[in-house]
Scaffold this motif. Structure first.
Motif, PDB file in Angstrom:
ATOM      1  N   ARG A  11       0.835  -1.206   0.000  1.00  0.00           N
ATOM      2  CA  ARG A  11       0.000   0.000   0.000  1.00  0.00           C
ATOM      3  C   ARG A  11       0.872   1.260   0.000  1.00  0.00           C
ATOM      4  O   ARG A  11       0.614   2.215  -0.730  1.00  0.00           O
ATOM      5  CB  ARG A  11      -0.931  -0.003   1.215  1.00  0.00           C
ATOM      6  CG  ARG A  11      -1.901   1.164   1.229  1.00  0.00           C
ATOM      7  CD  ARG A  11      -2.878   1.094   2.384  1.00  0.00           C
ATOM      8  NE  ARG A  11      -3.830  -0.006   2.172  1.00  0.00           N
ATOM      9  CZ  ARG A  11      -3.917  -1.093   2.931  1.00  0.00           C
ATOM     10  NH1 ARG A  11      -3.122  -1.250   3.972  1.00  0.00           N
ATOM     11  NH2 ARG A  11      -4.807  -2.014   2.663  1.00  0.00           N
ATOM     12  N   THR A  12       1.936   1.255   0.787  1.00  0.00           N
ATOM     13  CA  THR A  12       2.854   2.394   0.828  1.00  0.00           C
ATOM     14  C   THR A  12       3.559   2.574  -0.516  1.00  0.00           C
ATOM     15  O   THR A  12       3.662   3.689  -1.033  1.00  0.00           O
ATOM     16  CB  THR A  12       3.885   2.209   1.949  1.00  0.00           C
ATOM     17  OG1 THR A  12       3.194   2.138   3.204  1.00  0.00           O
ATOM     18  CG2 THR A  12       4.882   3.351   1.984  1.00  0.00           C
ATOM     19  N   ALA A  13       4.019   1.479  -1.091  1.00  0.00           N
ATOM     20  CA  ALA A  13       4.766   1.537  -2.354  1.00  0.00           C
ATOM     21  C   ALA A  13       3.905   1.999  -3.516  1.00  0.00           C
ATOM     22  O   ALA A  13       4.401   2.630  -4.453  1.00  0.00           O
ATOM     23  CB  ALA A  13       5.364   0.170  -2.662  1.00  0.00           C
ATOM     24  N   LEU A  14       2.609   1.700  -3.458  1.00  0.00           N
ATOM     25  CA  LEU A  14       1.722   2.006  -4.583  1.00  0.00           C
ATOM     26  C   LEU A  14       0.701   3.089  -4.235  1.00  0.00           C
ATOM     27  O   LEU A  14      -0.321   3.214  -4.898  1.00  0.00           O
ATOM     28  CB  LEU A  14       1.001   0.728  -5.034  1.00  0.00           C
ATOM     29  CG  LEU A  14       1.916  -0.429  -5.454  1.00  0.00           C
ATOM     30  CD1 LEU A  14       1.088  -1.637  -5.851  1.00  0.00           C
ATOM     31  CD2 LEU A  14       2.851  -0.005  -6.578  1.00  0.00           C
ATOM     32  N   HIS A  29       6.333   2.905  -9.973  1.00  0.00           N
ATOM     33  CA  HIS A  29       5.846   3.639  -8.795  1.00  0.00           C
ATOM     34  C   HIS A  29       6.490   3.107  -7.520  1.00  0.00           C
ATOM     35  O   HIS A  29       6.902   3.887  -6.661  1.00  0.00           O
ATOM     36  CB  HIS A  29       4.322   3.548  -8.685  1.00  0.00           C
ATOM     37  CG  HIS A  29       3.604   4.524  -9.549  1.00  0.00           C
ATOM     38  ND1 HIS A  29       3.308   5.806  -9.140  1.00  0.00           N
ATOM     39  CD2 HIS A  29       3.123   4.409 -10.802  1.00  0.00           C
ATOM     40  CE1 HIS A  29       2.676   6.438 -10.109  1.00  0.00           C
ATOM     41  NE2 HIS A  29       2.547   5.604 -11.140  1.00  0.00           N
ATOM     42  N   ALA A  30       6.567   1.794  -7.400  1.00  0.00           N
ATOM     43  CA  ALA A  30       7.184   1.203  -6.207  1.00  0.00           C
ATOM     44  C   ALA A  30       8.638   1.651  -6.075  1.00  0.00           C
ATOM     45  O   ALA A  30       9.093   2.011  -4.984  1.00  0.00           O
ATOM     46  CB  ALA A  30       7.087  -0.316  -6.267  1.00  0.00           C
ATOM     47  N   SER A  31       9.353   1.678  -7.189  1.00  0.00           N
ATOM     48  CA  SER A  31      10.744   2.113  -7.182  1.00  0.00           C
ATOM     49  C   SER A  31      10.855   3.584  -6.790  1.00  0.00           C
ATOM     50  O   SER A  31      11.673   3.950  -5.940  1.00  0.00           O
ATOM     51  CB  SER A  31      11.363   1.870  -8.551  1.00  0.00           C
ATOM     52  OG  SER A  31      12.694   2.314  -8.570  1.00  0.00           O
ATOM     53  N   ARG A  32      10.032   4.439  -7.387  1.00  0.00           N
ATOM     54  CA  ARG A  32      10.070   5.867  -7.079  1.00  0.00           C
ATOM     55  C   ARG A  32       9.645   6.178  -5.645  1.00  0.00           C
ATOM     56  O   ARG A  32      10.060   7.185  -5.086  1.00  0.00           O
ATOM     57  CB  ARG A  32       9.212   6.670  -8.060  1.00  0.00           C
ATOM     58  CG  ARG A  32       9.890   6.819  -9.411  1.00  0.00           C
ATOM     59  CD  ARG A  32       9.170   7.787 -10.306  1.00  0.00           C
ATOM     60  NE  ARG A  32       8.003   7.119 -10.878  1.00  0.00           N
ATOM     61  CZ  ARG A  32       6.779   7.622 -10.905  1.00  0.00           C
ATOM     62  NH1 ARG A  32       6.539   8.794 -10.397  1.00  0.00           N
ATOM     63  NH2 ARG A  32       5.786   6.951 -11.436  1.00  0.00           N
ATOM     64  N   ASN A  33       8.836   5.294  -5.068  1.00  0.00           N
ATOM     65  CA  ASN A  33       8.387   5.488  -3.690  1.00  0.00           C
ATOM     66  C   ASN A  33       9.312   4.804  -2.689  1.00  0.00           C
ATOM     67  O   ASN A  33       8.962   4.645  -1.519  1.00  0.00           O
ATOM     68  CB  ASN A  33       6.954   4.973  -3.520  1.00  0.00           C
ATOM     69  CG  ASN A  33       5.954   5.894  -4.167  1.00  0.00           C
ATOM     70  OD1 ASN A  33       6.198   7.085  -4.318  1.00  0.00           O
ATOM     71  ND2 ASN A  33       4.814   5.358  -4.562  1.00  0.00           N
ATOM     72  N   ASN A  34      10.500   4.425  -3.164  1.00  0.00           N
ATOM     73  CA  ASN A  34      11.531   3.829  -2.308  1.00  0.00           C
ATOM     74  C   ASN A  34      11.055   2.580  -1.583  1.00  0.00           C
ATOM     75  O   ASN A  34      11.338   2.382  -0.396  1.00  0.00           O
ATOM     76  CB  ASN A  34      12.068   4.857  -1.307  1.00  0.00           C
ATOM     77  CG  ASN A  34      12.727   6.025  -1.988  1.00  0.00           C
ATOM     78  OD1 ASN A  34      13.508   5.832  -2.917  1.00  0.00           O
ATOM     79  ND2 ASN A  34      12.402   7.229  -1.567  1.00  0.00           N
TER      80      ASN A  34
END
Length: 69
Positions: A11-14, A29-34
């Motif tokens: 949920r945090t990653a996406l 998105h997961a990558s950009r959201n670390n």
């Protein structure tokens, strides 16, 4: 490295994804959201295609809720 994650980590990653979204967009998105490496690997491991909702992603990713959040 594992290919599992938790719903909370996912949920945090996406959190900023606009659905529908392709698997490649979800991984981006997961990558950009670390996202942690395991969560990123789990998202990259889901079948290629377009996902209509977060719930559909949850149904496709391998979860391990026994992991620390």
């Amino acid at each position: 490295m594992s290919d599992t994650t938790t719903v909370d980590r996912l949920r945090t990653a996406l959190s900023d994804v606009a659905y529908p979204a392709a698997q490649e967009q979800l991984a981006d998105h997961a990558s950009r959201n670390n996202a942690d490496e395991d969560t990123l690997h789990a998202v990259r491991s889901i079948p290629k295609g377009v996902y209509e909702s977060f719930d559909q992603v949850v149904d496709s990713v391998q979860l391990d809720e026994s992991r620390d959040a």
